[in-house]
Motif scaffolding. Structure first.
Motif, PDB file in Angstrom:
ATOM      1  N   GLY A 185     -65.775  29.063 -48.715  1.00 55.06           N
ATOM      2  CA  GLY A 185     -65.984  29.469 -50.114  1.00 55.06           C
ATOM      3  C   GLY A 185     -65.146  30.705 -50.414  1.00 55.06           C
ATOM      4  O   GLY A 185     -65.154  31.661 -49.644  1.00 55.06           O
ATOM      5  N   THR A 237     -60.940  25.096 -42.264  1.00 57.37           N
ATOM      6  CA  THR A 237     -61.044  26.505 -41.870  1.00 57.37           C
ATOM      7  C   THR A 237     -59.889  26.867 -40.939  1.00 57.37           C
ATOM      8  O   THR A 237     -59.353  26.001 -40.248  1.00 57.37           O
ATOM      9  CB  THR A 237     -62.395  26.792 -41.159  1.00 57.37           C
ATOM     10  N   HIS A 238     -59.524  28.165 -40.946  1.00 66.02           N
ATOM     11  CA  HIS A 238     -58.535  28.669 -39.982  1.00 66.02           C
ATOM     12  C   HIS A 238     -59.249  29.448 -38.893  1.00 66.02           C
ATOM     13  O   HIS A 238     -58.627  30.115 -38.085  1.00 66.02           O
ATOM     14  CB  HIS A 238     -57.528  29.590 -40.689  1.00 66.02           C
ATOM     15  N   GLU A 303     -58.865  37.212 -48.979  1.00 66.40           N
ATOM     16  CA  GLU A 303     -59.447  36.696 -47.736  1.00 66.40           C
ATOM     17  C   GLU A 303     -59.047  37.532 -46.531  1.00 66.40           C
ATOM     18  O   GLU A 303     -59.728  37.521 -45.521  1.00 66.40           O
ATOM     19  CB  GLU A 303     -58.951  35.259 -47.485  1.00 66.40           C
TER      20      GLU A 303
HETATM   21  C1  LIG Z   1     -57.684  23.050 -47.029  1.00 68.44           C
HETATM   22  C2  LIG Z   1     -58.522  24.105 -47.689  1.00 68.44           C
HETATM   23  C3  LIG Z   1     -59.019  23.884 -48.946  1.00 68.44           C
HETATM   24  C4  LIG Z   1     -59.860  24.823 -49.552  1.00 68.44           C
HETATM   25  N1  LIG Z   1     -60.475  24.521 -50.748  1.00 68.44           N
HETATM   26  C5  LIG Z   1     -61.368  25.367 -51.259  1.00 68.44           C
HETATM   27  C6  LIG Z   1     -62.154  25.019 -52.387  1.00 68.44           C
HETATM   28  O1  LIG Z   1     -62.058  23.924 -52.963  1.00 68.44           O
HETATM   29  N2  LIG Z   1     -63.054  25.943 -52.866  1.00 68.44           N
HETATM   30  C7  LIG Z   1     -63.222  27.161 -52.266  1.00 68.44           C
HETATM   31  O2  LIG Z   1     -64.078  27.941 -52.708  1.00 68.44           O
HETATM   32  N3  LIG Z   1     -62.458  27.526 -51.196  1.00 68.44           N
HETATM   33  C8  LIG Z   1     -61.559  26.670 -50.681  1.00 68.44           C
HETATM   34  N4  LIG Z   1     -60.842  27.029 -49.564  1.00 68.44           N
HETATM   35  C9  LIG Z   1     -60.818  28.438 -49.117  1.00 68.44           C
HETATM   36  C10 LIG Z   1     -61.947  28.743 -48.150  1.00 68.44           C
HETATM   37  O3  LIG Z   1     -63.182  28.708 -48.844  1.00 68.44           O
HETATM   38  C11 LIG Z   1     -61.763  30.129 -47.498  1.00 68.44           C
HETATM   39  O4  LIG Z   1     -61.751  31.125 -48.468  1.00 68.44           O
HETATM   40  C12 LIG Z   1     -60.497  30.263 -46.674  1.00 68.44           C
HETATM   41  O5  LIG Z   1     -60.216  29.095 -45.972  1.00 68.44           O
HETATM   42  C13 LIG Z   1     -60.648  31.400 -45.623  1.00 68.44           C
HETATM   43  O6  LIG Z   1     -61.705  31.140 -44.772  1.00 68.44           O
HETATM   44  P1  LIG Z   1     -61.563  30.632 -43.256  1.00 68.44           P
HETATM   45  O7  LIG Z   1     -62.492  29.480 -43.097  1.00 68.44           O
HETATM   46  O8  LIG Z   1     -60.175  30.351 -42.919  1.00 68.44           O
HETATM   47  O9  LIG Z   1     -62.217  31.782 -42.383  1.00 68.44           O
HETATM   48  P2  LIG Z   1     -62.047  33.342 -42.310  1.00 68.44           P
HETATM   49  O10 LIG Z   1     -63.173  33.817 -41.473  1.00 68.44           O
HETATM   50  O11 LIG Z   1     -61.862  33.945 -43.654  1.00 68.44           O
HETATM   51  O12 LIG Z   1     -60.692  33.521 -41.526  1.00 68.44           O
HETATM   52  C14 LIG Z   1     -60.533  33.116 -40.177  1.00 68.44           C
HETATM   53  C15 LIG Z   1     -59.099  33.445 -39.743  1.00 68.44           C
HETATM   54  O13 LIG Z   1     -58.191  32.640 -40.482  1.00 68.44           O
HETATM   55  C16 LIG Z   1     -57.030  33.351 -40.850  1.00 68.44           C
HETATM   56  N5  LIG Z   1     -56.990  33.453 -42.334  1.00 68.44           N
HETATM   57  C17 LIG Z   1     -57.976  33.105 -43.187  1.00 68.44           C
HETATM   58  N6  LIG Z   1     -57.582  33.298 -44.478  1.00 68.44           N
HETATM   59  C18 LIG Z   1     -56.344  33.796 -44.413  1.00 68.44           C
HETATM   60  C19 LIG Z   1     -55.402  34.205 -45.400  1.00 68.44           C
HETATM   61  N7  LIG Z   1     -55.657  34.126 -46.705  1.00 68.44           N
HETATM   62  N8  LIG Z   1     -54.191  34.681 -44.961  1.00 68.44           N
HETATM   63  C20 LIG Z   1     -53.911  34.748 -43.648  1.00 68.44           C
HETATM   64  N9  LIG Z   1     -54.759  34.368 -42.651  1.00 68.44           N
HETATM   65  C21 LIG Z   1     -55.950  33.903 -43.041  1.00 68.44           C
HETATM   66  C22 LIG Z   1     -57.147  34.690 -40.180  1.00 68.44           C
HETATM   67  O14 LIG Z   1     -56.550  34.575 -38.912  1.00 68.44           O
HETATM   68  C23 LIG Z   1     -58.657  34.873 -40.068  1.00 68.44           C
HETATM   69  O15 LIG Z   1     -59.008  35.744 -39.019  1.00 68.44           O
HETATM   70  C24 LIG Z   1     -60.073  26.075 -48.917  1.00 68.44           C
HETATM   71  C25 LIG Z   1     -59.548  26.303 -47.641  1.00 68.44           C
HETATM   72  C26 LIG Z   1     -58.813  25.337 -47.019  1.00 68.44           C
HETATM   73  C27 LIG Z   1     -58.314  25.607 -45.623  1.00 68.44           C
END
Ligand SMILES: Cc1cc2nc3c(=O)[nH]c(=O)nc-3n(C[C@H](O)[C@H](O)[C@H](O)COP(=O)(O)OP(=O)(O)OC[C@H]3O[C@@H](n4cnc5c(N)ncnc54)[C@H](O)[C@@H]3O)c2cc1C
Length: 318
Positions: A185, A237-238, A303
């Motif tokens: 989210g 997720t990343h 993020e």
């Molecule tokens: C394919 C996809 C579609 C998505 N669609 C939606 C949606 O429809 N609605 C919605 O609300 N959100 C969406 N998101 C965004 C999601 O909700 C998160 O905000 C975003 O993915 C960051 O969270 P994380 O799970 O990667 O974990 P986090 O805990 O935020 O990050 C984990 C690790 O990932 C890497 N990372 C994460 N974000 C970044 C960044 N911006 N730049 C560089 N490195 C980063 C870093 O290494 C970090 O330590 C989507 C994400 C993905 C991957």
């Protein structure tokens, strides 16, 4: 604090005017956005496909304020769907309902979405409905269910692990074999609707991910072999810890690899994308393109604070 500030700026038209016209911002945004034109998106997808990764393409734009804009956004989707089919790249498309007029009228939005789904169906393509901020969740799910009732099976929704309501939504939507994207989210939400602490969001992601994996195993509904129609769980997720934990869960239960996929954003954790793809897991990358990159870019900055320092250092060098 910084996250809130950036998320507030992502919605400000004043800040948009100041930041988006600035070439350094454009350059830094280039890390997250494939380019401004549909050709740029097709090029990025072709490159991903060559590395064994499939895509979902997003024509950037959200929160339109008049119906003509909403109709134009739907037309941009018809165009990119035609280009996907013509180029024979392995990709589906993702869209935001606020771009198709959700905040103007439910019926206008549904009519625009129907046009996009019809074209996608005629080309054998799938449309993912992105999830936006919490006030739009009920209306988004309502439109999704209207489309499923109208026999559009080529669509799925996004569930945000940070919302308390998501477990109930998943349990309900699994009954109709919904193909989900699960993400943490990205919007600013009050503690009355979303977990404020990261560890709770992560725990919720794991729990919802396991519910989806179990349902995929029971339904035996794989991704299609071309990788266009996704399986029931698209684990977006990343967060490497979560990726590994959900992989371990799936493997311990002998859930075939074709029953789930990982999803990541263009420009983020390319190393992890490639590692998973090389091991034979399904990996889909979200490829945004278009001129309306500002709010998407600001959410990516919010993020991860390190992205902001990257932006500032580019600015200082300019
Ligand atoms: C394919 C996809 C579609 C998505 N669609 C939606 C949606 O429809 N609605 C919605 O609300 N959100 C969406 N998101 C965004 C999601 O909700 C998160 O905000 C975003 O993915 C960051 O969270 P994380 O799970 O990667 O974990 P986090 O805990 O935020 O990050 C984990 C690790 O990932 C890497 N990372 C994460 N974000 C970044 C960044 N911006 N730049 C560089 N490195 C980063 C870093 O290494 C970090 O330590 C989507 C994400 C993905 C991957």
């Amino acid at each position: 604090m910084l996250r809130s500030l950036l998320l507030n700026l992502s919605k400000s038209s004043w800040a948009k005017r100041q930041i988006a016209s600035f070439w350094v911002a454009k350059r830094v945004a280039g890390r997250f956005v494939a380019g401004e034109l549909p050709e740029d998106a097709i090029r990025a997808i072709t490159d991903l496909n060559a590395r064994g990764i499939v895509a979902t393409v997003d024509h950037l734009g959200e929160s339109v304020t008049d119906s003509d804009e909403a109709v134009r956004a739907a037309e941009a989707y018809l165009d990119i769907l035609d280009r996907i089919a013509e180029a024979k790249v392995r990709s589906n498309a993702s869209l935001k309902l606020s771009q198709l007029g959700l905040n103007l009228s439910l019926d206008l939005c549904a009519a625009n979405l129907r046009k996009v789904l019809e074209r996608a169906r005629s080309l054998g393509l799938f449309i993912r409905i992105d999830m936006e901020d919490s006030p739009s969740v009920d209306r988004t799910l309502e439109i999704y269910q209207r489309m499923r009732s109208a026999a559009f099976d080529n669509t799925g929704v996004v569930i945000q692990a940070y919302l308390y309501r998501s477990e109930q939504d998943v349990a309900r939507l699994l009954k109709s074999n919904t193909r989900f994207r699960l993400c943490k989210g990205a919007y600013q939400e009050p503690a009355s609707v979303a977990y404020p602490a990261k560890r709770d969001v992560d725990a919720s992601f794991f729990k919802l991910g396991t519910m989806m994996l179990d349902a995929a195993a029971a339904a035996k509904l794989p991704a299609d072999p071309r990788g266009i129609t996704p399986p029931i769980p698209g684990l977006a997720t990343h967060d490497e810890k979560l990726v590994r934990a959900l992989l371990a869960y799936a493997e311990a239960r002998h859930i075939p690899k074709s029953f789930y996929e990982f999803q990541m954003l263009h420009g983020i954790r390319r190393d992890l994308q490639e590692e998973l793809a090389a091991q034979g897991y399904g990996v889909r990358v979200y490829v945004p393109y278009g001129r309306e990159w500002y709010p998407y870019f600001m959410r990516r900055l919010a993020e991860r604070p390190a992205n902001l320092w990257f932006f500032v250092s580019n600015f200082l060098r300019a």
